[in-house]
Design a protein around this motif. Structure first.
Motif, PDB file in Angstrom:
ATOM      1  N   ALA A  18       0.886  -1.235  -0.037  1.00 11.70           N
ATOM      2  CA  ALA A  18       0.033   0.138   0.105  1.00 11.70           C
ATOM      3  C   ALA A  18       0.885   1.245   0.015  1.00 11.70           C
ATOM      4  O   ALA A  18       0.574   2.237  -0.648  1.00 11.70           O
ATOM      5  N   SER A  23      -1.408   3.962  -1.310  1.00 13.03           N
ATOM      6  CA  SER A  23      -2.581   3.780  -1.049  1.00 13.03           C
ATOM      7  C   SER A  23      -2.624   3.914   0.504  1.00 13.03           C
ATOM      8  O   SER A  23      -1.622   3.927   1.096  1.00 13.03           O
ATOM      9  N   THR A  80      -4.636  -7.048  -4.763  1.00 18.60           N
ATOM     10  CA  THR A  80      -3.812  -6.140  -3.612  1.00 18.60           C
ATOM     11  C   THR A  80      -4.521  -4.759  -3.317  1.00 18.60           C
ATOM     12  O   THR A  80      -3.961  -4.082  -2.583  1.00 18.60           O
ATOM     13  N   ASP A  81      -5.303  -4.143  -4.317  1.00 17.35           N
ATOM     14  CA  ASP A  81      -5.776  -2.829  -3.856  1.00 17.35           C
ATOM     15  C   ASP A  81      -7.504  -2.724  -4.135  1.00 17.35           C
ATOM     16  O   ASP A  81      -8.019  -1.569  -4.180  1.00 17.35           O
ATOM     17  N   SER A  82      -8.069  -3.720  -4.341  1.00 14.49           N
ATOM     18  CA  SER A  82      -9.558  -3.863  -4.402  1.00 14.49           C
ATOM     19  C   SER A  82     -10.152  -4.833  -3.741  1.00 14.49           C
ATOM     20  O   SER A  82      -9.785  -6.076  -3.344  1.00 14.49           O
ATOM     21  N   ARG A 105     -12.280   0.175  -3.470  1.00 17.77           N
ATOM     22  CA  ARG A 105     -10.711   0.439  -3.029  1.00 17.77           C
ATOM     23  C   ARG A 105     -10.673  -0.382  -1.600  1.00 17.77           C
ATOM     24  O   ARG A 105     -11.505  -0.460  -0.977  1.00 17.77           O
TER      25      ARG A 105
END
Length: 223
Positions: A18, A23, A80-82, A105
């Motif tokens: 992240a 993120s 990894t991001d959603s 997200r």
């Protein structure tokens, strides 16, 4: 203890990725607390035979009272991001009133994701105009926080408080916990979000790949 270390390892890995992509990440000092909350939920669904017998009725979907609607919600990690959210509203005959699949997200904590799914389910209920509802999910931690009388002081407490505020706009709202087997329709809708670029809503309908689980639930309904 092995489960605790495994989850903490995943959290550290997730935080590193992240930060790399800019993120939102969980502060390092909060990773242990988040892992402990997750372990509490994990253990709650790994109880022995006596506890299993006490809650065996929640292993399959049960219809709401004739005058009410049941809103099942679920969430799942996509990458990894959603993450994906799924919501389905059904009546006492097991018929679909509306359903939703949405990609969001990925939040910093696993519990955040379940709390966000519940908040979206309540908002969706208001959007489609239902008033007497039972909200049901497979996260016992989230359901218990929603049922509690006192403020939620966890890291995801603000989401719980927002969900409570939204549910106060309904005429009648209650919360129910089910095992994952009883939440297959919502979980399937959450997984479908992987292929969506924007939220998908079906009125009096549902995605064809989730229909089999709706029919299965109806087939298991008591006479």
């Amino acid at each position: 203890m092995a489960e605790l270390f495994a989850y903490m390892g995943w959290s550290i890995w997730f935080n590193r990725n992240a930060k790399r992509v800019g993120s939102t990440s969980l502060p390092t000092e909060k990773i242990y607390n988040d892992a402990m909350e997750w372990l509490q939920e994990y253990n709650s669904v790994q109880e022995g035979p006596i506890q299993q017998d006490m809650v065996s009725h929640s292993n399959q979907w049960r219809p709401p009272p004739p005058s009410a609607y049941k809103i099942n919600f679920g969430a799942t990690f996509i990458d990894t991001d959603s993450a994906g959210l799924g919501v389905v509203a059904r009546d006492s005959d097991g018929m679909v009133i509306a359903s939703l699949s949405k990609c969001i997200r990925l939040p910093p904590m696993a519990a955040d994701l379940e709390a966000l799914a519940c908040r979206r389910a309540i908002l969706f209920t208001l959007e489609i105009g239902l008033q007497d509802v039972v909200f049901e999910g497979d996260s016992e931690v989230i359901i218990n926080h929603l049922k509690a009388d006192q403020p939620c002081l966890t890291a995801f407490g603000h989401i719980i408080e927002e969900a409570r505020a939204l549910s106060a706009k309904l005429r009648e709202a209650s919360y129910s916990h089910t095992r994952r087997k009883g939440n297959k329709v919502a979980d399937k809708l959450a997984k479908l979000a992987k292929n969506l670029y924007e939220p998908q809503v079906w009125m009096e309908d549902i995605h064809s790949s989730a229909l089999q689980f709706v029919l299965l639930d109806r087939g298991l309904m008591p006479d």
